[in-house]
Design a protein around this motif. Sequence first.
Motif, PDB file in Angstrom:
ATOM      1  N   VAL A  36      -4.412 -17.758  29.567  1.00  0.00           N
ATOM      2  CA  VAL A  36      -5.090 -16.633  28.936  1.00  0.00           C
ATOM      3  C   VAL A  36      -4.033 -15.604  28.530  1.00  0.00           C
ATOM      4  O   VAL A  36      -3.068 -15.361  29.271  1.00  0.00           O
ATOM      5  N   THR A  37      -4.229 -14.990  27.356  1.00  0.00           N
ATOM      6  CA  THR A  37      -3.345 -13.928  26.882  1.00  0.00           C
ATOM      7  C   THR A  37      -4.133 -12.634  26.737  1.00  0.00           C
ATOM      8  O   THR A  37      -5.202 -12.618  26.114  1.00  0.00           O
ATOM      9  N   LEU A  38      -3.613 -11.557  27.333  1.00  0.00           N
ATOM     10  CA  LEU A  38      -4.180 -10.223  27.143  1.00  0.00           C
ATOM     11  C   LEU A  38      -3.652  -9.648  25.828  1.00  0.00           C
ATOM     12  O   LEU A  38      -2.445  -9.597  25.612  1.00  0.00           O
ATOM     13  N   VAL A  39      -4.569  -9.214  24.979  1.00  0.00           N
ATOM     14  CA  VAL A  39      -4.196  -8.694  23.663  1.00  0.00           C
ATOM     15  C   VAL A  39      -4.692  -7.259  23.556  1.00  0.00           C
ATOM     16  O   VAL A  39      -5.878  -6.979  23.794  1.00  0.00           O
ATOM     17  N   GLY A  40      -3.811  -6.350  23.208  1.00  0.00           N
ATOM     18  CA  GLY A  40      -4.211  -4.963  23.005  1.00  0.00           C
ATOM     19  C   GLY A  40      -4.910  -4.796  21.667  1.00  0.00           C
ATOM     20  O   GLY A  40      -4.285  -4.970  20.614  1.00  0.00           O
ATOM     21  N   ALA A  41      -6.194  -4.489  21.691  1.00  0.00           N
ATOM     22  CA  ALA A  41      -6.953  -4.331  20.451  1.00  0.00           C
ATOM     23  C   ALA A  41      -6.757  -2.957  19.822  1.00  0.00           C
ATOM     24  O   ALA A  41      -7.091  -2.756  18.661  1.00  0.00           O
ATOM     25  N   MET A  42      -6.257  -1.993  20.586  1.00  0.00           N
ATOM     26  CA  MET A  42      -5.983  -0.640  20.083  1.00  0.00           C
ATOM     27  C   MET A  42      -5.007   0.021  21.057  1.00  0.00           C
ATOM     28  O   MET A  42      -4.698  -0.529  22.109  1.00  0.00           O
ATOM     29  N   SER A  43      -4.518   1.197  20.696  1.00  0.00           N
ATOM     30  CA  SER A  43      -3.567   1.896  21.558  1.00  0.00           C
ATOM     31  C   SER A  43      -4.220   2.270  22.876  1.00  0.00           C
ATOM     32  O   SER A  43      -5.291   2.880  22.898  1.00  0.00           O
ATOM     33  N   ALA A  44      -3.586   1.915  23.977  1.00  0.00           N
ATOM     34  CA  ALA A  44      -4.108   2.229  25.313  1.00  0.00           C
ATOM     35  C   ALA A  44      -3.069   1.784  26.333  1.00  0.00           C
ATOM     36  O   ALA A  44      -2.280   0.871  26.064  1.00  0.00           O
TER      37      ALA A  44
END
Length: 248
Positions: A36-44
């Motif tokens: 599984v890969t964690l993907v940043g969908a927006m700045s956070a």
Amino acid sequence: MQARPDGRGGTALPVLEGEGPLALRRTRSTGDEARVTLVGAMSAPLGGDHLTVTADVATGARLRVGSAAATLALPGAAGGEARYDVRLRVAGDGELTWLPEPLISAAGSDLAVTTRLDVAPTARLVFREEQILGRAAEQPGRLASRLTLRIGERTVLDQELCCGPGAPGGWDGPAVLAGHRAVGQLLVVRPEFAGEPVPATTVGEGCAVVPLPGPAALVTAVAPDGLLLRRLLDRALSLLERPATAVR
């Protein structure tokens, strides 16, 4: 996210959900291991955010988690402290490899990270965290990080580090970071370590391996930058993944 044996010799992900600034993507599996890969969908995380990531690995399942890019803590328009909680559980003979990209504490940010790992005595875990204090030629924000490891019903590690503006004095002194701007830790849990504990040793300048109670070992490292930090942690992980007799 949840990982369970799929009944065919592999690992299924019956729950894989993300919302807001974090998206979860299943990537190509290898053998019986799900990835599984964690993907940043927006700045956070931004000031005032509260993010939580959970992973539950059942007996017999194998899960590897990484991230697509570094996590950047920013002050945000509203300001205030942001929180980032990570809760990982590995049962029975399960196996979890948690290797995200670094967390960068940008100037003006204020972030509290709490990580709790609950691992069965017969499970396997590789957990890495890397923290970079400030971007290039930038002062860091405030970063408080607490890491707790429980094996069975026993807490074997519970430590906290606070850096940046407003942190207790001495965090940048010789007894803590000694002027370095990259700090990282690696936790390795393997059942065989219970009978043959890993010996305390150093792995290059600024990196040490120490045994923990039960089947666990802790690596801590500091470095001038993230690249050198990753090299130290990778070298230590390679050492710990050898047979116990070779580690000695």
